[in-house]
Scaffold this motif. Sequence first.
Motif, PDB file in Angstrom:
ATOM      1  N   UNK A   1       0.803  -1.228   0.000  1.00 12.44           N
ATOM      2  CA  UNK A   1       0.000   0.000   0.000  1.00 12.44           C
ATOM      3  C   UNK A   1       0.826   1.264   0.000  1.00 12.44           C
ATOM      4  N   UNK A   2       2.139   1.115   0.063  1.00 13.67           N
ATOM      5  CA  UNK A   2       3.027   2.287   0.057  1.00 13.67           C
ATOM      6  C   UNK A   2       3.191   2.811  -1.363  1.00 13.67           C
ATOM      7  N   UNK A   3       3.816   3.986  -1.480  1.00  8.45           N
ATOM      8  CA  UNK A   3       4.095   4.540  -2.795  1.00  8.45           C
ATOM      9  C   UNK A   3       5.009   3.645  -3.607  1.00  8.45           C
ATOM     10  N   UNK A   4       6.026   3.070  -2.951  1.00 11.03           N
ATOM     11  CA  UNK A   4       6.962   2.204  -3.672  1.00 11.03           C
ATOM     12  C   UNK A   4       6.259   0.945  -4.192  1.00 11.03           C
ATOM     13  N   UNK A   5       5.245   0.486  -3.480  1.00 14.27           N
ATOM     14  CA  UNK A   5       4.450  -0.672  -3.911  1.00 14.27           C
ATOM     15  C   UNK A   5       3.547  -0.292  -5.091  1.00 14.27           C
ATOM     16  N   UNK A   6       2.797   0.802  -4.941  1.00 13.89           N
ATOM     17  CA  UNK A   6       1.858   1.197  -5.994  1.00 13.89           C
ATOM     18  C   UNK A   6       2.589   1.566  -7.280  1.00 13.89           C
ATOM     19  N   UNK A   7       3.724   2.251  -7.150  1.00 12.45           N
ATOM     20  CA  UNK A   7       4.440   2.672  -8.354  1.00 12.45           C
ATOM     21  C   UNK A   7       5.127   1.496  -9.061  1.00 12.45           C
ATOM     22  N   UNK A   8       5.418   0.428  -8.344  1.00 15.76           N
ATOM     23  CA  UNK A   8       5.923  -0.781  -9.011  1.00 15.76           C
ATOM     24  C   UNK A   8       4.863  -1.313  -9.977  1.00 15.76           C
ATOM     25  N   UNK A   9       3.586  -1.208  -9.580  1.00 17.70           N
ATOM     26  CA  UNK A   9       2.493  -1.595 -10.468  1.00 17.70           C
ATOM     27  C   UNK A   9       2.407  -0.665 -11.679  1.00 17.70           C
ATOM     28  N   UNK A  10       2.515   0.640 -11.421  1.00 17.53           N
ATOM     29  CA  UNK A  10       2.450   1.615 -12.520  1.00 17.53           C
ATOM     30  C   UNK A  10       3.581   1.353 -13.518  1.00 17.53           C
TER      31      UNK A  10
ATOM     32  N   UNK B   1      -8.008   7.156  -9.350  1.00 15.68           N
ATOM     33  CA  UNK B   1      -8.813   5.972  -9.023  1.00 15.68           C
ATOM     34  C   UNK B   1      -8.936   5.007 -10.204  1.00 15.68           C
ATOM     35  N   UNK B   2      -9.093   5.550 -11.393  1.00 16.85           N
ATOM     36  CA  UNK B   2      -9.198   4.687 -12.581  1.00 16.85           C
ATOM     37  C   UNK B   2      -7.965   3.815 -12.720  1.00 16.85           C
ATOM     38  N   UNK B   3      -6.791   4.433 -12.528  1.00 20.34           N
ATOM     39  CA  UNK B   3      -5.544   3.674 -12.670  1.00 20.34           C
ATOM     40  C   UNK B   3      -5.391   2.656 -11.543  1.00 20.34           C
ATOM     41  N   UNK B   4      -5.722   3.051 -10.318  1.00 20.17           N
ATOM     42  CA  UNK B   4      -5.602   2.125  -9.189  1.00 20.17           C
ATOM     43  C   UNK B   4      -6.587   0.965  -9.329  1.00 20.17           C
ATOM     44  N   UNK B   5      -7.782   1.268  -9.806  1.00 28.44           N
ATOM     45  CA  UNK B   5      -8.795   0.231  -9.984  1.00 28.44           C
ATOM     46  C   UNK B   5      -8.378  -0.738 -11.093  1.00 28.44           C
ATOM     47  N   UNK B   6      -7.839  -0.189 -12.177  1.00 31.65           N
ATOM     48  CA  UNK B   6      -7.396  -1.039 -13.298  1.00 31.65           C
ATOM     49  C   UNK B   6      -6.288  -1.993 -12.862  1.00 31.65           C
ATOM     50  N   UNK B   7      -5.487  -1.564 -11.899  1.00 33.27           N
ATOM     51  CA  UNK B   7      -4.390  -2.392 -11.393  1.00 33.27           C
ATOM     52  C   UNK B   7      -4.825  -3.273 -10.221  1.00 33.27           C
ATOM     53  N   UNK B   8      -6.141  -3.218  -9.895  1.00 27.99           N
ATOM     54  CA  UNK B   8      -6.705  -4.026  -8.802  1.00 27.99           C
ATOM     55  C   UNK B   8      -6.129  -3.643  -7.437  1.00 27.99           C
ATOM     56  N   UNK B   9      -5.755  -2.360  -7.304  1.00 28.92           N
ATOM     57  CA  UNK B   9      -5.196  -1.865  -6.044  1.00 28.92           C
ATOM     58  C   UNK B   9      -6.307  -1.346  -5.128  1.00 28.92           C
ATOM     59  N   UNK B  10      -7.403  -0.863  -5.725  1.00 31.73           N
ATOM     60  CA  UNK B  10      -8.591  -0.492  -4.942  1.00 31.73           C
ATOM     61  C   UNK B  10      -9.775  -1.341  -5.406  1.00 31.73           C
ATOM     62  N   UNK B  11     -10.734  -1.629  -4.497  1.00 34.05           N
ATOM     63  CA  UNK B  11     -11.858  -2.502  -4.850  1.00 34.05           C
ATOM     64  C   UNK B  11     -12.955  -1.804  -5.638  1.00 34.05           C
ATOM     65  N   UNK B  12     -12.988  -0.466  -5.580  1.00 36.49           N
ATOM     66  CA  UNK B  12     -14.047   0.291  -6.266  1.00 36.49           C
ATOM     67  C   UNK B  12     -13.595   1.727  -6.477  1.00 36.49           C
ATOM     68  N   UNK B  13     -14.283   2.405  -7.383  1.00 37.71           N
ATOM     69  CA  UNK B  13     -14.084   3.844  -7.600  1.00 37.71           C
ATOM     70  C   UNK B  13     -15.189   4.567  -6.835  1.00 37.71           C
ATOM     71  N   UNK B  14     -14.807   5.507  -5.981  1.00 39.49           N
ATOM     72  CA  UNK B  14     -15.802   6.206  -5.151  1.00 39.49           C
ATOM     73  C   UNK B  14     -15.958   7.651  -5.623  1.00 39.49           C
ATOM     74  N   UNK B  15     -16.984   8.313  -5.139  1.00 35.09           N
ATOM     75  CA  UNK B  15     -17.262   9.700  -5.518  1.00 35.09           C
ATOM     76  C   UNK B  15     -16.224  10.664  -4.971  1.00 35.09           C
ATOM     77  N   UNK B  16     -16.050  11.755  -5.688  1.00 33.46           N
ATOM     78  CA  UNK B  16     -15.101  12.819  -5.306  1.00 33.46           C
ATOM     79  C   UNK B  16     -15.313  13.260  -3.858  1.00 33.46           C
TER      80      UNK B  16
END
Length: 284
Positions: free
Chosen positions: A114-123, A262-277
């Motif tokens: 869940x850290x930046x280094x983890x999420x950016x490895x996915x990116x 959120x779109x990018x995180x959701x596409x990478x399966x990092x978040x379970x859903x896209x929520x409202x602003x």
Amino acid sequence: MKKVNIGGVPEHFNLAWYLTLKNGDYKKEQINLRWHDYYGGTGAMCKALRNKEIDIAVILTEGIIRDIINGNPSKIVQTFVQTPLIWGIHVAHDSPYQTIEDLKGTKAAISRYGSGSHLMAYINAENHKWDLEKDLDFEIIKNLDGAVEGLTNGKADYFLWEKFTTKPLVDDGTFRRIGNCPSPWPCFVIAVREDFIASNKDDLETILNIINNATCQFKEIPSIDKTIANRYEQQLEDVQEWLSLTEWSQSLIDKPTIVNVQKQLFALDIIPEVVGYENLIYRL
């Protein structure tokens, strides 16, 4: 005097906080703002917000969005740094890997899940069209010191961290940087616990006014490049390049940016859903 706890990474991005604290700007407004360094980065700050160890965090955009969606009772009140973070992709100096493509299927060092280094490895993997199931593997190393140890002894193969922070380790031959991976959004936001907002709105507005006045004028501070170079043990030309690339913000993060993250995180399966602003931000 109201005591307020704030956390952030001990990096050059946050020097304006240190300068305003040193100047006593918050105490003049009857606020005892206490800064806490989080060497473990985003994941450690998310945990500290949840545990009420800090009231405010200067935190990576993608990390706090993920954690709010996962139940962190906090809200984003402002963008802090508008420009993307340039993540360097690092290997041990004597590593056999020469290109980013060589890293496919090897082990990434991350500070925590869940850290930046983890999420950016996915990116980074997505950017290079890797298979996110097969081509990514992780080793938790907690912080930059852990990354030095992990890459040096072969526990992990590569590590993503802010390129200018790690530059001294490249210069001294600990790491080699084989590429960069800029975050596709503004890098740092200011997040605040909801219960703190509810009971301390005036103090929060005062704190933000002070730091925003400081960041507006940050680049005009005499010899600020030399101050940063000395404090963070960096080469002057690296600091000058960093200053030329970095823009602070004094505004709330906008809806299109939140949607994009959120779109990018959701596409990478990092978040379970896209929520409202409105689920992620608070307008002061």
